[in-house]
Motif scaffolding. Structure first.
Motif, mmCIF file in Angstrom:
data_model
loop_
_atom_site.group_PDB
_atom_site.id
_atom_site.type_symbol
_atom_site.label_atom_id
_atom_site.label_comp_id
_atom_site.label_asym_id
_atom_site.label_seq_id
_atom_site.Cartn_x
_atom_site.Cartn_y
_atom_site.Cartn_z
ATOM 1 N N GLU A 111 0.830 -1.209 0.000
ATOM 2 C CA GLU A 111 0.000 0.000 0.000
ATOM 3 C C GLU A 111 0.863 1.257 0.000
ATOM 4 O O GLU A 111 0.605 2.210 -0.738
ATOM 5 C CB GLU A 111 -0.930 0.023 1.217
ATOM 6 N N ILE A 120 -1.912 6.698 -5.896
ATOM 7 C CA ILE A 120 -3.143 5.912 -5.773
ATOM 8 C C ILE A 120 -3.248 5.396 -4.334
ATOM 9 O O ILE A 120 -2.415 4.618 -3.886
ATOM 10 C CB ILE A 120 -3.146 4.711 -6.743
ATOM 11 N N CYS A 122 -4.869 2.972 -1.894
ATOM 12 C CA CYS A 122 -5.544 1.694 -2.098
ATOM 13 C C CYS A 122 -5.518 0.874 -0.818
ATOM 14 O O CYS A 122 -4.786 1.175 0.122
ATOM 15 C CB CYS A 122 -4.883 0.919 -3.228
ATOM 16 N N MET A 141 -5.699 -5.720 -4.889
ATOM 17 C CA MET A 141 -6.013 -4.319 -4.639
ATOM 18 C C MET A 141 -7.542 -4.219 -4.697
ATOM 19 O O MET A 141 -8.136 -4.435 -5.737
ATOM 20 C CB MET A 141 -5.375 -3.414 -5.697
ATOM 21 N N GLN A 144 -9.266 1.594 -4.898
ATOM 22 C CA GLN A 144 -8.273 2.571 -5.316
ATOM 23 C C GLN A 144 -8.960 3.871 -5.672
ATOM 24 O O GLN A 144 -10.055 3.882 -6.209
ATOM 25 C CB GLN A 144 -7.416 2.061 -6.452
ATOM 26 N N SER A 146 -7.676 7.944 -7.079
ATOM 27 C CA SER A 146 -6.516 8.714 -7.504
ATOM 28 C C SER A 146 -6.482 10.074 -6.828
ATOM 29 O O SER A 146 -7.417 10.586 -6.388
ATOM 30 C CB SER A 146 -6.466 8.923 -8.999
#
Length: 146
Positions: A111, A120, A122, A141, A144, A146
């Motif tokens: 992570e 990102i 996540c 994952m 997520q 951004s």
């Protein structure tokens, strides 16, 4: 004179890590959240060493990093969402089936590396582990942004 060197430093660190895990557990301490956070912090702090410009490239770079540092042998099984398979995981490889997943440090490390390198945020979920009867670990994952 006694030779105090160890033939495999990675194996020694693995034993220390497992001893700490059992020590916390024997005292009733839920160590998993703290271990995952420590892994994430370390991942974030080393993420600048990864030079990839995309998640796919970063996953390839993580594969090399894991192997070079004795963390295990990584294979990327899928990229959407990313599925990371680790053989010979340093956290759990020689552990018996304990009916639980054991690799929160590795999940946190992933992570932190991903967030620090790509931006990102996540959650890496361990879906399979030697600690719950598998011969490898699998991470996915699961979220997520951004």
């Amino acid at each position: 004179m006694i030779d105090s060197s160890l033939p495999d430093g990675h194996r020694f660190l693995r034993y220390i890590f497992q001893a700490l895990r059992f020590g916390f557990e024997s005292h009733g301490v839920d160590y998993e959240p703290a271990i995952k956070k420590i892994g994430k912090d370390i991942g974030a702090s080393i993420s600048s060493n990864f030079k990839s410009e995309s998640l796919e490239e970063l996953l390839d770079e993580i594969t090399v990093f894991w192997s070079k540092n004795g963390l295990g042998n990584v294979k990327i099984d899928d990229t959407n969402p990313p599925v990371i398979i680790v053989d010979n995981c340093f956290e759990c490889h020689s552990m018996p089936n304990m009916d639980k997943k054991l690799c929160s440090f590795s999940a946190g490390l992933l992570e932190g590396i991903i967030a620090g390198n790509t931006g990102i945020e996540c959650i890496i979920e361990e879906t399979k582990c030697c600690g719950n009867g598998y011969d490898h670990c699998t991470y996915k994952m699961v979220k997520q942004t951004s």
